[in-house]
Design an enzyme around this catalytic site. Sequence first.
Site, mmCIF file in Angstrom:
data_model
loop_
_atom_site.group_PDB
_atom_site.id
_atom_site.type_symbol
_atom_site.label_atom_id
_atom_site.label_comp_id
_atom_site.label_asym_id
_atom_site.label_seq_id
_atom_site.Cartn_x
_atom_site.Cartn_y
_atom_site.Cartn_z
ATOM 1 N N TYR A 1 40.018 64.938 18.810
ATOM 2 C CA TYR A 1 39.734 63.494 18.704
ATOM 3 C C TYR A 1 38.308 63.209 19.143
ATOM 4 C CZ TYR A 1 39.776 58.546 20.005
ATOM 5 O OH TYR A 1 39.461 57.213 20.151
ATOM 6 N N ASN B 1 37.980 51.402 11.861
ATOM 7 C CA ASN B 1 38.712 51.428 13.130
ATOM 8 C C ASN B 1 39.758 52.532 13.202
ATOM 9 O OD1 ASN B 1 40.241 50.199 15.593
ATOM 10 N ND2 ASN B 1 41.741 50.190 13.923
ATOM 11 N N ASP C 1 46.889 56.386 2.795
ATOM 12 C CA ASP C 1 46.912 57.558 3.674
ATOM 13 C C ASP C 1 45.483 58.033 3.847
ATOM 14 O OD1 ASP C 1 47.210 59.950 4.975
ATOM 15 O OD2 ASP C 1 48.339 60.941 3.367
ATOM 16 N N LYS D 1 35.439 61.869 16.518
ATOM 17 C CA LYS D 1 34.880 60.532 16.734
ATOM 18 C C LYS D 1 33.373 60.603 16.970
ATOM 19 C CE LYS D 1 36.911 57.059 17.113
ATOM 20 N NZ LYS D 1 37.187 56.020 16.091
#
Length: 237
Positions: A161, A89, A61, A165
């Site tokens: 997100y 990734n 996790d 990132k």
Amino acid sequence: MTLEGRTVVVTGASKGIGQAIARAMVAAGARLVAQYGQDRAGAEEAVADAAPGQALLLQADLGDPGAVDRLWDEAVAAADGRIDVLVNNAAVMRQSGGILDGAEEWDRVWDEALAVNTVAPARLLRHAVRHWLDRAAPGVVVGIGSWVTTRGTANPGAIAYAASKAAIAAATKTVARTHAKDGILAYVVSPGVVRTRMSVESAARTGGEAAVTAQLPMGEWVPPEEIADLAVFLASG
């Protein structure tokens, strides 16, 4: 191109880009440690063509820092103390948690995005660099990023997100600048729209596939296999 004799750790190997990368690493002859979250069947599919003993699947996790540390330790132990390549990734992109959503949803999505997309890969990045420095050995980090880290996203629900990132991309570039002298190579691959389930779900919130495709100069989405081929090339050193 061959990666025989090299051990590669790939996160998020059960679907999308990660599954394609895991499959390509196996095809190139690498010894693979493939992390997955809950979809073991997807990870097994990625390594279906592996030779006996060539691939190891590890569940972790990535939202749990302790689990991230255990993942690295288990990978090193399984690889007889030597990791050559880390492919960061795995990522999560929720379709909510934007500015106009409720505070509770905002907090939940941001906490998850930062944990999985930034803190987890940063911890693995740290483990990998220290591993190579301790061994006085070269190593390669391949971070799978996104074009949203430089241009932002048209999906209001993906703001966390994009930000998370961008943070890990900056961390990876910092390793590239500060540890190239140590033989450690660090890359960020920032593709546009790759044909994955995550991209399809995002497109549904920004006008649909046709509207997204119309904005692309080549008029087509990137096949995950093309990102996988690039990852193999970078992993070769």
